[in-house]
Design a protein around this motif. Structure first.
Motif, PDB file in Angstrom:
ATOM      1  N   ALA A 116       2.871   3.487  51.278  1.00  0.00           N
ATOM      2  CA  ALA A 116       1.501   3.346  51.231  1.00  0.00           C
ATOM      3  C   ALA A 116       0.890   4.841  51.874  1.00  0.00           C
ATOM      4  CB  ALA A 116       0.985   2.371  52.180  1.00  0.00           C
ATOM      5  N   GLY A 117       1.796   5.976  51.223  1.00  0.00           N
ATOM      6  CA  GLY A 117       1.332   7.219  51.747  1.00  0.00           C
ATOM      7  C   GLY A 117       1.927   7.740  53.224  1.00  0.00           C
ATOM      8  N   GLU A 118       2.370   6.933  54.086  1.00  0.00           N
ATOM      9  CA  GLU A 118       2.536   7.209  55.396  1.00  0.00           C
ATOM     10  C   GLU A 118       4.304   7.824  55.200  1.00  0.00           C
ATOM     11  OE1 GLU A 118       3.007   5.317  59.829  1.00  0.00           O
ATOM     12  OE2 GLU A 118       2.508   4.036  58.184  1.00  0.00           O
ATOM     13  N   PRO A 119       4.611   8.800  55.816  1.00  0.00           N
ATOM     14  CA  PRO A 119       5.996   8.990  55.950  1.00  0.00           C
ATOM     15  C   PRO A 119       6.754   8.139  56.817  1.00  0.00           C
ATOM     16  CG  PRO A 119       4.707  10.805  57.144  1.00  0.00           C
ATOM     17  CD  PRO A 119       3.734   9.932  56.467  1.00  0.00           C
ATOM     18  N   LEU A 120       7.965   7.975  56.773  1.00  0.00           N
ATOM     19  CA  LEU A 120       8.745   6.962  57.646  1.00  0.00           C
ATOM     20  C   LEU A 120      10.156   7.886  57.667  1.00  0.00           C
ATOM     21  CD1 LEU A 120       7.261   4.935  55.680  1.00  0.00           C
ATOM     22  CD2 LEU A 120       8.899   3.121  56.410  1.00  0.00           C
ATOM     23  N   PHE A 121      10.609   7.811  59.120  1.00  0.00           N
ATOM     24  CA  PHE A 121      11.714   8.455  59.486  1.00  0.00           C
ATOM     25  C   PHE A 121      12.968   7.631  58.760  1.00  0.00           C
ATOM     26  CE2 PHE A 121       8.722   9.408  62.886  1.00  0.00           C
ATOM     27  CZ  PHE A 121       9.237  10.715  63.076  1.00  0.00           C
ATOM     28  N   GLN A 122      14.053   8.608  58.792  1.00  0.00           N
ATOM     29  CA  GLN A 122      15.181   8.278  58.561  1.00  0.00           C
ATOM     30  C   GLN A 122      16.523   7.846  59.396  1.00  0.00           C
ATOM     31  OE1 GLN A 122      17.474  10.998  55.810  1.00  0.00           O
ATOM     32  NE2 GLN A 122      18.300   9.312  54.657  1.00  0.00           N
ATOM     33  N   PHE A 123      17.065   6.826  59.632  1.00  0.00           N
ATOM     34  CA  PHE A 123      17.598   6.696  60.858  1.00  0.00           C
ATOM     35  C   PHE A 123      19.112   7.250  60.573  1.00  0.00           C
ATOM     36  CE2 PHE A 123      20.585   3.575  63.081  1.00  0.00           C
ATOM     37  CZ  PHE A 123      20.574   4.274  64.275  1.00  0.00           C
ATOM     38  N   ALA A 124      19.677   7.958  61.544  1.00  0.00           N
ATOM     39  CA  ALA A 124      21.077   8.487  61.462  1.00  0.00           C
ATOM     40  C   ALA A 124      21.115   9.480  60.274  1.00  0.00           C
ATOM     41  CB  ALA A 124      21.959   7.675  61.695  1.00  0.00           C
ATOM     42  N   SER A 125      20.087  10.056  59.651  1.00  0.00           N
ATOM     43  CA  SER A 125      20.315  10.879  58.488  1.00  0.00           C
ATOM     44  C   SER A 125      20.873   9.966  57.284  1.00  0.00           C
ATOM     45  CB  SER A 125      21.034  11.954  58.582  1.00  0.00           C
ATOM     46  OG  SER A 125      20.841  12.650  60.025  1.00  0.00           O
ATOM     47  N   ASN A 126      20.471   8.840  57.426  1.00  0.00           N
ATOM     48  CA  ASN A 126      21.285   7.996  56.401  1.00  0.00           C
ATOM     49  C   ASN A 126      20.375   6.582  55.484  1.00  0.00           C
ATOM     50  OD1 ASN A 126      22.968   5.616  55.317  1.00  0.00           O
ATOM     51  ND2 ASN A 126      24.579   6.780  56.255  1.00  0.00           N
ATOM     52  N   SER A 127      19.811   6.005  56.492  1.00  0.00           N
ATOM     53  CA  SER A 127      18.866   4.780  56.233  1.00  0.00           C
ATOM     54  C   SER A 127      19.574   4.096  54.998  1.00  0.00           C
ATOM     55  CB  SER A 127      17.503   5.446  55.794  1.00  0.00           C
ATOM     56  OG  SER A 127      16.856   5.779  56.965  1.00  0.00           O
ATOM     57  N   ALA A 128      20.688   3.382  55.015  1.00  0.00           N
ATOM     58  CA  ALA A 128      21.279   2.710  54.239  1.00  0.00           C
ATOM     59  C   ALA A 128      20.800   1.322  53.859  1.00  0.00           C
ATOM     60  CB  ALA A 128      22.831   2.577  54.544  1.00  0.00           C
ATOM     61  N   PHE A 129      19.638   0.808  54.608  1.00  0.00           N
ATOM     62  CA  PHE A 129      19.265  -0.389  54.332  1.00  0.00           C
ATOM     63  C   PHE A 129      17.913  -0.368  53.460  1.00  0.00           C
ATOM     64  CE2 PHE A 129      20.349  -2.502  58.758  1.00  0.00           C
ATOM     65  CZ  PHE A 129      21.561  -2.278  58.369  1.00  0.00           C
ATOM     66  N   ALA A 130      18.008   0.542  52.460  1.00  0.00           N
ATOM     67  CA  ALA A 130      17.110   0.755  51.278  1.00  0.00           C
ATOM     68  C   ALA A 130      17.773   0.784  50.097  1.00  0.00           C
ATOM     69  CB  ALA A 130      16.424   2.034  51.598  1.00  0.00           C
ATOM     70  N   GLU A 131      17.087   0.341  49.138  1.00  0.00           N
ATOM     71  CA  GLU A 131      17.894   0.253  47.613  1.00  0.00           C
ATOM     72  C   GLU A 131      18.388   1.529  47.225  1.00  0.00           C
ATOM     73  OE1 GLU A 131      16.297  -2.381  44.523  1.00  0.00           O
ATOM     74  OE2 GLU A 131      14.372  -2.198  45.699  1.00  0.00           O
ATOM     75  N   ARG A 132      17.459   2.774  47.788  1.00  0.00           N
ATOM     76  CA  ARG A 132      17.992   4.145  47.313  1.00  0.00           C
ATOM     77  C   ARG A 132      17.639   4.910  48.734  1.00  0.00           C
ATOM     78  NH1 ARG A 132      15.247   2.230  42.985  1.00  0.00           N
ATOM     79  NH2 ARG A 132      16.293   2.240  41.103  1.00  0.00           N
ATOM     80  N   THR A 133      18.467   5.801  48.926  1.00  0.00           N
ATOM     81  CA  THR A 133      18.356   6.843  49.880  1.00  0.00           C
ATOM     82  C   THR A 133      18.926   8.166  49.578  1.00  0.00           C
ATOM     83  OG1 THR A 133      18.775   7.247  52.373  1.00  0.00           O
ATOM     84  CG2 THR A 133      20.755   6.609  51.084  1.00  0.00           C
TER      85      THR A 133
END
Length: 349
Positions: A116-133
């Motif tokens: 919704a236009g708000e930036p979100l942090f990436q955990f451990a430079s990875n964020s694997a709990f997302a369909e794409r990273t």
């Protein structure tokens, strides 16, 4: 796209995440599977402080969807495992082959995601709990076609940390005596790392008796629910003791279980301000206490090595995956992990 977002109070599965396109030296990956690690749980309970809102996950595997300028070692369509080390590749530590010590890969969270236009942090430079990273090119390691994705995902953290601690940090040798405190995902990989290294006595300790079967399958010669029982099989102590739980009282037990010239290796993650104590005199017989970050790994080398050991039937990966969950069942996976019902829960997309 879907992903797991933690806002500092609760984690939820959302379906309106966005991730930017890859820039120079970056790789966009469609995540197929991601392991639920104790470190993810530690963010949820505050043991690991991290800025929010954040997209969780750091142990994943998937397929390359796009690459930025200058990326040549992977291409769209390649299957890859992901590491958490977003090293610079140019500092003195990277040059020495110690990317776990690169200051660019520690404590510098990026924000490639928006919601919704708000930036979100990436955990451990990875964020694997997302369909794409989106990761740095150095974090994506190409995989053979015959390594299943749920198993491959675990190489990126549990295997690198556990097996790496044995082979890279402790340098366990054939004939050594090893004690592993904690038989979860990391502990089981320490056990099989010790087996690979040729340790003759591998004692696993875990308060949950249900973990005995898995520990023995991975290579433990003995299993106890209390560290007090270890003296019965190692009366003079161990050459190496690995603490894989993250409790300060167990760090003290690890030191106490050492034989002369032994070393205690700390892998568990206690709260950031936790302090441990032990008798200083207990170290005078050439004993040592070693910290270990991420198995002192070199992911481009080690992930490929562990994949080949798996293909040769020497490294167990499939057996680590206790259960897979669609990402929508993240809450159930967390409950099972906290209750000790799984060695590794794996989320799938």
């Amino acid at each position: 796209m879907r992903g797991v977002v933690f806002d500092g109070r609760r984690a939820e599965v959302v379906d309106d995440l966005q991730v930017r396109d890859p820039g120079p030296g970056e790789v966009l990956v469609a995540v197929s599977a991601a392991g639920l690690c104790h470190s993810d749980l530690s963010v949820l309970d505050g043991t690991i402080p991290f800025p929010v809102p954040v997209v969780l996950g750091h142990e994943g595997a998937g397929v390359v969807e796009g690459v930025g300028a200058g990326v040549t070692h992977v291409a769209p369509g390649d299957r890859v495992a992901l590491s958490t080390l977003a090293g610079c590749g140019a500092c003195a530590e990277c040059d020495r082959g110690r990317p776990t010590m690169c200051r660019q890969s520690i404590g510098r969270p990026g924000r490639p995601f928006t919601r919704a236009g708000e930036p979100l942090f990436q955990f451990a430079s990875n964020s694997a709990f997302a369909e794409r990273t989106l990761v740095k090119a150095v974090q994506a390691v190409r995989l053979p076609e015959d390594v299943p994705m749920p198993s491959a995902a675990l190489i990126g953290c549990a295997v690198l940390t556990g097996v790496g601690a044995v082979l890279n940090r402790a340098r366990v040798e054939a004939g050594d005596r090893v004690v592993v405190i904690g038989a979860g995902g990391v502990g089981l990989n320490v056990v099989q790392g010790a087996r690979l290294a040729g340790a003759t006595r591998i004692v696993a300790v875990d308060a949950n008796p249900d973990k005995a079967e898995a520990a023995r399958r991975f290579g433990a010669t003995d299993f106890f629910t209390s560290a007090d029982d270890v003296a019965g099989v190692l009366p003079t102590g161990a050459d190496h003791v690995f603490e894989c739980v993250g409790r300060v009282e167990l760090i003290r037990r690890a030191v106490d279980l050492l034989d002369r010239h032994g070393q205690a290796v700390l892998l568990g993650v206690p709260p950031a301000i936790a302090e441990a104590s032990f008798r200083v005199s207990s170290l005078y017989l050439d004993k040592s206490v070693l910290g270990c970050r991420y198995g002192s790994s070199r992911p481009q080398r080690d992930i490929a090595r562990y994949a080949e050991l798996y293909r040769a039937g020497r490294l167990m990966l499939d057996e680590l995956v206790t259960r897979t969950y669609p990402v929508e069942d993240f809450g159930k996976a967390v409950q099972d992990a906290r209750a000790g019902r799984v060695a590794r829960a794996v989320l799938t997309f």
